[in-house]
Design a protein around this motif. Structure first.
Motif, PDB file in Angstrom:
ATOM      1  N   SER A 109    -122.253  -0.361  68.428  1.00 19.13           N
ATOM      2  CA  SER A 109    -123.085   0.664  67.827  1.00 19.13           C
ATOM      3  C   SER A 109    -122.554   2.077  68.124  1.00 19.13           C
ATOM      4  CB  SER A 109    -124.513   0.502  68.360  1.00 19.13           C
ATOM      5  OG  SER A 109    -125.422   1.135  67.518  1.00 19.13           O
ATOM      6  N   GLY A 110    -121.249   2.212  68.122  1.00 20.05           N
ATOM      7  CA  GLY A 110    -120.643   3.530  68.289  1.00 20.05           C
ATOM      8  C   GLY A 110    -120.510   3.998  69.723  1.00 20.05           C
ATOM      9  N   HIS A 111    -120.912   3.170  70.693  1.00 16.81           N
ATOM     10  CA  HIS A 111    -120.825   3.566  72.100  1.00 16.81           C
ATOM     11  C   HIS A 111    -119.990   2.568  72.876  1.00 16.81           C
ATOM     12  CE1 HIS A 111    -124.095   6.524  71.762  1.00 16.81           C
ATOM     13  NE2 HIS A 111    -124.582   5.675  70.884  1.00 16.81           N
ATOM     14  N   ARG A 112    -119.229   3.108  73.837  1.00 16.60           N
ATOM     15  CA  ARG A 112    -118.547   2.200  74.757  1.00 16.60           C
ATOM     16  C   ARG A 112    -119.266   2.267  76.101  1.00 16.60           C
ATOM     17  NH1 ARG A 112    -114.299  -0.665  74.845  1.00 16.60           N
ATOM     18  NH2 ARG A 112    -113.447   0.193  72.935  1.00 16.60           N
ATOM     19  N   VAL A 113    -119.642   1.107  76.620  1.00 16.33           N
ATOM     20  CA  VAL A 113    -120.337   1.092  77.914  1.00 16.33           C
ATOM     21  C   VAL A 113    -119.613   0.177  78.885  1.00 16.33           C
ATOM     22  CG1 VAL A 113    -122.665   1.686  77.146  1.00 16.33           C
ATOM     23  CG2 VAL A 113    -121.920  -0.686  77.058  1.00 16.33           C
ATOM     24  N   ASP A 114    -119.646   0.594  80.141  1.00 18.19           N
ATOM     25  CA  ASP A 114    -119.097  -0.221  81.219  1.00 18.19           C
ATOM     26  C   ASP A 114    -120.176  -1.233  81.604  1.00 18.19           C
ATOM     27  OD1 ASP A 114    -118.195  -1.307  83.534  1.00 18.19           O
ATOM     28  OD2 ASP A 114    -117.832   0.586  84.566  1.00 18.19           O
ATOM     29  N   LEU A 115    -119.886  -2.496  81.421  1.00 18.46           N
ATOM     30  CA  LEU A 115    -120.919  -3.527  81.647  1.00 18.46           C
ATOM     31  C   LEU A 115    -121.250  -3.712  83.130  1.00 18.46           C
ATOM     32  CD1 LEU A 115    -119.699  -6.141  79.024  1.00 18.46           C
ATOM     33  CD2 LEU A 115    -121.901  -4.965  78.976  1.00 18.46           C
ATOM     34  N   THR A 116    -120.399  -3.191  84.013  1.00 18.56           N
ATOM     35  CA  THR A 116    -120.653  -3.371  85.443  1.00 18.56           C
ATOM     36  C   THR A 116    -121.559  -2.283  86.020  1.00 18.56           C
ATOM     37  OG1 THR A 116    -118.750  -2.073  86.141  1.00 18.56           O
ATOM     38  CG2 THR A 116    -118.384  -4.414  85.782  1.00 18.56           C
ATOM     39  N   SER A 117    -121.673  -1.173  85.323  1.00 19.57           N
ATOM     40  CA  SER A 117    -122.456  -0.082  85.913  1.00 19.57           C
ATOM     41  C   SER A 117    -123.328   0.587  84.860  1.00 19.57           C
ATOM     42  CB  SER A 117    -121.521   0.961  86.530  1.00 19.57           C
ATOM     43  OG  SER A 117    -120.766   1.563  85.506  1.00 19.57           O
ATOM     44  N   LEU A 118    -124.114  -0.238  84.201  1.00 18.01           N
ATOM     45  CA  LEU A 118    -124.967   0.317  83.153  1.00 18.01           C
ATOM     46  C   LEU A 118    -126.107   1.109  83.761  1.00 18.01           C
ATOM     47  CD1 LEU A 118    -125.337  -2.613  80.664  1.00 18.01           C
ATOM     48  CD2 LEU A 118    -124.456  -0.351  80.188  1.00 18.01           C
ATOM     49  N   SER A 119    -126.170   2.360  83.399  1.00 17.80           N
ATOM     50  CA  SER A 119    -127.363   3.096  83.802  1.00 17.80           C
ATOM     51  C   SER A 119    -128.482   2.521  82.946  1.00 17.80           C
ATOM     52  CB  SER A 119    -127.191   4.578  83.521  1.00 17.80           C
ATOM     53  OG  SER A 119    -127.170   4.779  82.134  1.00 17.80           O
ATOM     54  N   HIS A 120    -129.685   2.538  83.443  1.00 17.82           N
ATOM     55  CA  HIS A 120    -130.785   1.876  82.749  1.00 17.82           C
ATOM     56  C   HIS A 120    -130.932   2.393  81.310  1.00 17.82           C
ATOM     57  CE1 HIS A 120    -134.308  -0.504  82.270  1.00 17.82           C
ATOM     58  NE2 HIS A 120    -135.013   0.544  81.923  1.00 17.82           N
ATOM     59  N   SER A 121    -130.891   3.699  81.132  1.00 18.29           N
ATOM     60  CA  SER A 121    -131.152   4.239  79.794  1.00 18.29           C
ATOM     61  C   SER A 121    -130.011   3.899  78.829  1.00 18.29           C
ATOM     62  CB  SER A 121    -131.362   5.748  79.854  1.00 18.29           C
ATOM     63  OG  SER A 121    -130.215   6.346  80.405  1.00 18.29           O
ATOM     64  N   GLY A 122    -128.775   3.975  79.314  1.00 17.12           N
ATOM     65  CA  GLY A 122    -127.634   3.647  78.455  1.00 17.12           C
ATOM     66  C   GLY A 122    -127.699   2.206  77.994  1.00 17.12           C
ATOM     67  N   GLY A 123    -127.994   1.318  78.935  1.00 19.16           N
ATOM     68  CA  GLY A 123    -128.069  -0.102  78.610  1.00 19.16           C
ATOM     69  C   GLY A 123    -129.231  -0.393  77.689  1.00 19.16           C
ATOM     70  N   LEU A 124    -130.358   0.228  77.963  1.00 16.22           N
ATOM     71  CA  LEU A 124    -131.566  -0.013  77.183  1.00 16.22           C
ATOM     72  C   LEU A 124    -131.366   0.375  75.718  1.00 16.22           C
ATOM     73  CD1 LEU A 124    -134.452  -1.041  77.612  1.00 16.22           C
ATOM     74  CD2 LEU A 124    -135.171   1.335  77.825  1.00 16.22           C
ATOM     75  N   HIS A 125    -130.686   1.503  75.535  1.00 18.42           N
ATOM     76  CA  HIS A 125    -130.440   1.985  74.175  1.00 18.42           C
ATOM     77  C   HIS A 125    -129.684   0.925  73.356  1.00 18.42           C
ATOM     78  CE1 HIS A 125    -129.312   4.582  70.886  1.00 18.42           C
ATOM     79  NE2 HIS A 125    -128.038   4.287  71.102  1.00 18.42           N
ATOM     80  N   LEU A 126    -128.662   0.328  73.953  1.00 14.60           N
ATOM     81  CA  LEU A 126    -127.886  -0.689  73.235  1.00 14.60           C
ATOM     82  C   LEU A 126    -128.625  -2.021  73.191  1.00 14.60           C
ATOM     83  CD1 LEU A 126    -124.184  -0.092  74.269  1.00 14.60           C
ATOM     84  CD2 LEU A 126    -125.467   0.803  72.342  1.00 14.60           C
ATOM     85  N   GLN A 127    -129.305  -2.334  74.293  1.00 14.68           N
ATOM     86  CA  GLN A 127    -130.029  -3.606  74.344  1.00 14.68           C
ATOM     87  C   GLN A 127    -131.085  -3.677  73.242  1.00 14.68           C
ATOM     88  OE1 GLN A 127    -132.292  -4.405  77.895  1.00 14.68           O
ATOM     89  NE2 GLN A 127    -131.492  -6.487  78.021  1.00 14.68           N
ATOM     90  N   ARG A 128    -131.640  -2.525  72.904  1.00 17.05           N
ATOM     91  CA  ARG A 128    -132.681  -2.503  71.870  1.00 17.05           C
ATOM     92  C   ARG A 128    -132.135  -2.737  70.472  1.00 17.05           C
ATOM     93  NH1 ARG A 128    -137.354   1.748  73.774  1.00 17.05           N
ATOM     94  NH2 ARG A 128    -138.320   0.218  75.138  1.00 17.05           N
ATOM     95  N   GLN A 129    -130.828  -2.721  70.349  1.00 16.61           N
ATOM     96  CA  GLN A 129    -130.236  -3.018  69.040  1.00 16.61           C
ATOM     97  C   GLN A 129    -129.719  -4.457  68.984  1.00 16.61           C
ATOM     98  OE1 GLN A 129    -127.850   0.356  67.545  1.00 16.61           O
ATOM     99  NE2 GLN A 129    -128.396   1.295  69.494  1.00 16.61           N
ATOM    100  N   MET A 130    -130.051  -5.204  70.025  1.00 17.61           N
ATOM    101  CA  MET A 130    -129.653  -6.614  70.072  1.00 17.61           C
ATOM    102  C   MET A 130    -130.896  -7.464  70.274  1.00 17.61           C
ATOM    103  SD  MET A 130    -126.863  -6.675  73.061  1.00 17.61           S
ATOM    104  CE  MET A 130    -125.544  -5.485  73.146  1.00 17.61           C
ATOM    105  N   ALA A 131    -130.775  -8.733  69.926  1.00 16.97           N
ATOM    106  CA  ALA A 131    -131.831  -9.667  70.292  1.00 16.97           C
ATOM    107  C   ALA A 131    -131.171 -10.964  70.724  1.00 16.97           C
ATOM    108  CB  ALA A 131    -132.762  -9.907  69.120  1.00 16.97           C
ATOM    109  N   PHE A 132    -131.764 -11.580  71.713  1.00 17.39           N
ATOM    110  CA  PHE A 132    -131.194 -12.768  72.325  1.00 17.39           C
ATOM    111  C   PHE A 132    -132.218 -13.891  72.266  1.00 17.39           C
ATOM    112  CE2 PHE A 132    -130.531 -14.995  76.547  1.00 17.39           C
ATOM    113  CZ  PHE A 132    -129.386 -15.685  76.164  1.00 17.39           C
ATOM    114  N   VAL A 133    -131.811 -15.024  71.743  1.00 13.28           N
ATOM    115  CA  VAL A 133    -132.686 -16.192  71.768  1.00 13.28           C
ATOM    116  C   VAL A 133    -132.078 -17.190  72.748  1.00 13.28           C
ATOM    117  CG1 VAL A 133    -133.766 -18.040  70.425  1.00 13.28           C
ATOM    118  CG2 VAL A 133    -133.404 -15.798  69.380  1.00 13.28           C
TER     119      VAL A 133
END
Ligand code: ATP
Ligand code: MG
Length: 246
Positions: free
Chosen positions: A63-87
């Motif tokens: 979604s246009g952002h690069r994030v380090d998966l080992t050190s996700l700040s809560h807000s950065g991760g949340l922003h991307l997590q909200r554009q995904m869904a996991f079953v």
């Protein structure tokens, strides 16, 4: 650059390497089948992508952002997590009604009540369970719960949908319902789907491309037809022909 990219991903438990994926890329709007023997790391891969598990190393471009998966700040991760869904492989139901179970993510996102009701009913219709809206989720059969878990994901209209064995434990009519939903999304929506499945024919029917995960590595990936008709690696040949023992 592809819309979704994973780089330098490693997951370990103690000194055991569970996942090692130097690079993987996924196109917008395509369905990817992820197959491989039990214990290959398929669920771990989806969990890491959904920020449910921290890897030893790895970055995600999404979604246009690069994030380090080992050190996700809560807000950065949340922003991307909200554009995904996991079953998840085993659907979790909350001790409330079917309607509330599907509405949950929308409530977290602050969607107004009337809009929420419309979206929830649309998602329930999609999985053929609109009549169950008022029922307690605990009273659902396994197959119905799996469909509700899918509705809870779809209602969020995610850019990326992660499905971990979405039809395991379902009878043929329920499998068909879920496969029809995935086919429809594939045809009509820009949503990207990563689907782990043990049913090779299902991966073949539903996916644009397939990946073979074996011992934590993507050993082979290709367009679905070539993947099944001319597997290159011995491991995939053995897996497809049923010779692989695991
Ligand atoms: N937290 C953990 N600690 C130690 N080992 C783990 C942990 N999580 C997963 N594993 C191991 O990692 C490997 C990969 O697990 P994973 O659940 O990703 O496999 P899978 O490909 O989804 O298998 P299945 O098809 O059976 O669902 C397995 O051997 C599992 O036992
Ligand atoms: Mg799994």
């Amino acid at each position: 650059m592809k819309p979704i990219e994973v780089e330098h991903l490693t997951v370990a438990a103690g000194d055991r390497m569970l996942l090692s994926i130097p690079h993987a890329a996924f196109d917008e709007g395509a369905v990817y089948g992820i197959v491989g023997p039990s214990g290959a790391g398929k669920s771990t891969f989806l969990r890491v992508l959904n920020f449910l598990e921290k890897p030893q190393s790895g970055s995600l471009f999404f979604s246009g952002h690069r994030v380090d998966l080992t050190s996700l700040s809560h807000s950065g991760g949340l922003h991307l997590q909200r554009q995904m869904a996991f079953v998840a492989q085993k659907p979790v139901m909350f001790q409330t009604t079917v309607f509330e179970n599907v509405a949950l993510g929308l409530s977290y996102r602050g969607v107004p009540r009337s809009e929420k009701a419309r979206l929830v009913m649309e998602a329930l219709r999609l999985v053929g369970l609109e009549a169950a809206e008022g029922r307690k989720a605990a009273s659902l059969s396994g197959g119905e719960a799996q469909r509700i878990a899918l509705a809870r994901a779809l209602v969020l209209q995610p850019k990326l949908l992660l499905l971990d064995e979405p039809t395991s434990n379902l009878d043929p009519p329920n499998v068909l319902i879920i496969e029809q939903i995935i086919t429809r999304i594939r045809r009509e929506s820009p949503m990207t789907i990563l689907m782990v499945t043990h049913h090779l024919q299902q991966a073949r029917r539903l996916s644009d491309r397939c990946l073979f995960l074996y011992q934590g590595r993507i050993v082979e990936q290709n367009d679905t037809q070539a993947f099944f008709e001319s597997p290159q690696s011995e491991a995939l040949q053995d897996f497809i022909s049923g010779k692989m023992i695991y």
